[in-house]
Design an enzyme around this catalytic site. Sequence first.
Site, PDB file in Angstrom:
ATOM      1  N   ARG A 176       0.915  -1.312  -0.225  1.00 22.29           N
ATOM      2  CA  ARG A 176      -0.081  -0.167   0.311  1.00 22.29           C
ATOM      3  C   ARG A 176       1.243   1.090  -0.036  1.00 22.29           C
ATOM      4  O   ARG A 176       1.966   1.398   0.974  1.00 22.29           O
ATOM      5  CB  ARG A 176      -1.158  -0.458   1.364  1.00 22.29           C
ATOM      6  CG  ARG A 176      -1.643   1.454   1.427  1.00 22.29           C
ATOM      7  CD  ARG A 176      -2.384   1.090   2.236  1.00 22.29           C
ATOM      8  NE  ARG A 176      -4.173   0.959   2.130  1.00 22.29           N
ATOM      9  CZ  ARG A 176      -4.839   0.591   2.509  1.00 22.29           C
ATOM     10  NH1 ARG A 176      -5.217   1.518   3.610  1.00 22.29           N
ATOM     11  NH2 ARG A 176      -6.031   0.329   1.872  1.00 22.29           N
ATOM     12  N   HIS A 190      -7.476   0.726  -6.766  1.00 20.29           N
ATOM     13  CA  HIS A 190      -7.287   0.197  -5.384  1.00 20.29           C
ATOM     14  C   HIS A 190      -8.629  -1.536  -6.213  1.00 20.29           C
ATOM     15  O   HIS A 190      -9.598  -2.033  -5.200  1.00 20.29           O
ATOM     16  CB  HIS A 190      -8.366   0.540  -4.370  1.00 20.29           C
ATOM     17  CG  HIS A 190      -8.697  -0.106  -3.158  1.00 20.29           C
ATOM     18  ND1 HIS A 190      -7.789  -1.122  -2.597  1.00 20.29           N
ATOM     19  CD2 HIS A 190      -8.749   0.012  -2.050  1.00 20.29           C
ATOM     20  CE1 HIS A 190      -7.883  -0.724  -1.349  1.00 20.29           C
ATOM     21  NE2 HIS A 190      -8.060  -0.296  -1.126  1.00 20.29           N
ATOM     22  N   GLN A 240      -9.962  -3.953  -3.948  1.00 22.00           N
ATOM     23  CA  GLN A 240     -11.404  -3.893  -2.934  1.00 22.00           C
ATOM     24  C   GLN A 240     -12.630  -4.164  -4.251  1.00 22.00           C
ATOM     25  O   GLN A 240     -13.242  -4.311  -3.614  1.00 22.00           O
ATOM     26  CB  GLN A 240     -11.501  -1.955  -2.933  1.00 22.00           C
ATOM     27  CG  GLN A 240     -12.743  -1.417  -2.459  1.00 22.00           C
ATOM     28  CD  GLN A 240     -12.915  -2.654  -1.291  1.00 22.00           C
ATOM     29  OE1 GLN A 240     -12.089  -2.280   0.297  1.00 22.00           O
ATOM     30  NE2 GLN A 240     -14.360  -2.651  -0.763  1.00 22.00           N
ATOM     31  N   ASP A 251     -17.086   8.012  -2.109  1.00 23.76           N
ATOM     32  CA  ASP A 251     -16.165   7.124  -1.245  1.00 23.76           C
ATOM     33  C   ASP A 251     -15.861   8.272  -0.349  1.00 23.76           C
ATOM     34  O   ASP A 251     -16.387   9.798  -0.833  1.00 23.76           O
ATOM     35  CB  ASP A 251     -14.583   6.411  -1.455  1.00 23.76           C
ATOM     36  CG  ASP A 251     -13.385   6.730  -0.952  1.00 23.76           C
ATOM     37  OD1 ASP A 251     -13.631   5.984  -0.193  1.00 23.76           O
ATOM     38  OD2 ASP A 251     -12.507   5.733  -2.171  1.00 23.76           O
ATOM     39  N   CYS A 303     -16.437   1.539   0.308  1.00 26.64           N
ATOM     40  CA  CYS A 303     -15.134   0.364   0.338  1.00 26.64           C
ATOM     41  C   CYS A 303     -14.837   0.763   1.679  1.00 26.64           C
ATOM     42  O   CYS A 303     -14.043   0.130   2.247  1.00 26.64           O
ATOM     43  CB  CYS A 303     -14.005   0.861  -0.514  1.00 26.64           C
ATOM     44  SG  CYS A 303     -13.428   3.094  -0.208  1.00 26.64           S
ATOM     45  N   ARG A 345     -13.759  -9.408   1.382  1.00 23.06           N
ATOM     46  CA  ARG A 345     -12.273  -8.851   1.121  1.00 23.06           C
ATOM     47  C   ARG A 345     -11.169  -9.802   2.165  1.00 23.06           C
ATOM     48  O   ARG A 345     -10.005 -10.739   1.071  1.00 23.06           O
ATOM     49  CB  ARG A 345     -11.464  -7.936   2.142  1.00 23.06           C
ATOM     50  CG  ARG A 345     -12.023  -5.773   1.317  1.00 23.06           C
ATOM     51  CD  ARG A 345     -11.594  -5.321   0.375  1.00 23.06           C
ATOM     52  NE  ARG A 345     -10.061  -5.912   0.162  1.00 23.06           N
ATOM     53  CZ  ARG A 345      -9.175  -4.841   0.565  1.00 23.06           C
ATOM     54  NH1 ARG A 345     -10.204  -3.682   1.569  1.00 23.06           N
ATOM     55  NH2 ARG A 345      -7.891  -5.198   0.845  1.00 23.06           N
TER      56      ARG A 345
HETATM   57  N1  NVA Z   1     -10.179   6.388  -1.382  1.00 25.61           N
HETATM   58  C1  NVA Z   1     -10.007   6.260   0.006  1.00 25.61           C
HETATM   59  C2  NVA Z   1      -9.874   5.071  -0.209  1.00 25.61           C
HETATM   60  C3  NVA Z   1      -9.538   4.223   1.310  1.00 25.61           C
HETATM   61  C4  NVA Z   1      -9.613   3.078   1.632  1.00 25.61           C
HETATM   62  C5  NVA Z   1      -8.221   7.112   0.294  1.00 25.61           C
HETATM   63  O1  NVA Z   1      -7.293   6.444  -0.930  1.00 25.61           O
HETATM   64  O2  NVA Z   1      -8.115   7.072   1.280  1.00 25.61           O
HETATM   65  N1   CP Z   2     -11.254  -0.354   2.622  1.00 34.92           N
HETATM   66  C1   CP Z   2     -10.019  -0.205   2.895  1.00 34.92           C
HETATM   67  O1   CP Z   2      -8.989  -0.580   2.041  1.00 34.92           O
HETATM   68  O2   CP Z   2      -9.984  -0.279   4.157  1.00 34.92           O
HETATM   69  P1   CP Z   2      -8.490   0.338   5.034  1.00 34.92           P
HETATM   70  O3   CP Z   2      -7.840   1.964   4.418  1.00 34.92           O
HETATM   71  O4   CP Z   2      -8.857  -0.204   6.063  1.00 34.92           O
HETATM   72  O5   CP Z   2      -7.571  -1.228   4.820  1.00 34.92           O
END
Ligand code: NVA
Ligand code: CP
Length: 303
Positions: free
Chosen positions: A105, A132, A135, A221, A261, A289
Amino acid sequence: MNKIKHFLQFNDLERGEIELLFDRTKWIKDQYKSYKKYWPLEDRTLVMIFEKASTRTRLSFEAGMHQLGGAGIYLNTRDSQLGRGEPVEDAAQVISRMCDAVMIRTFEQDIIDRFAKNSRVPVINGLTNEYHPCQILADIYTFIEKKGPIQGKTVAWIGDSNNVCNTWLQAAELLDFNVHVSTPKGYEIEVERAGLHNDKHFEEFEDPMDAAKGADIVTTDVWTSMGFESEKNERIKDFTDWQVDSDMMKIAGKDALFMHCLPAHRGEEVTADVIDGSHSVVWEEAENRLHVQKALLEYLILG
Ligand code: NVA
Ligand code: CP
């Protein structure tokens, strides 16, 4: 070096491979629900590298590896050499000699692409600024579980054209469904950044209500994704009209599903009555997930 299969963006897999993953997900989930041991990854190790916070991604990968008989090792940039400027290429060489798969990540997609180029083992995108993919695997699997095939269906995306939105768009191209997108001005889709081949599977709407009309899934989101915190105040102003509320779910229709998500901000991108209401499948998405990623790990590590 042998050709290694990575999952860096949704369209790294072909349609047939995604369908196979969904079949495996069902089987793996059934085994798990009936307390049957399934250990295809005994003695295998997944390294998980986090440059941003996470609850679901970390937990689902770590628990998933454990349930498949293997182990997950958590690394973050704060207390490893990764945060002190070791080149991504060097880190990839070293880390990938000590494990069977890597999940990352991070910020720019370029980082994970460079890591993958230097990795001896499969690399999985656990979220970048651009995508992502894990997801959306879980979200589409959730739709299929509840409603059947997604081909020809319509997903309404309300809000920021972020990593999750881009991945829905890629999935629509691959699996032949449509996305109706409504973003505030200045936050529109960038076809190239989304990694799309054409613009045939999405349509943009100025008014979010028009995007939601008749949709099979309404999804949104956070207004401010991780890495964009400096824009937060401006975004709160720009996104006020891009909130999923009960009127929007009504216009979608009584059978429409609401997806997010998570984590969510009630009162911003979604109202409490929608996310906690009867259209919402957010907890199922989160649980799935675990199951889809187990199928993904099995496929990438064992082939
Ligand atoms: N769009 C959000 C998703 C988190 C799971 C982010 O990137 O923070
Ligand atoms: N949806 C998702 O990826 O959640 P986290 O940021 O908690 O991993």
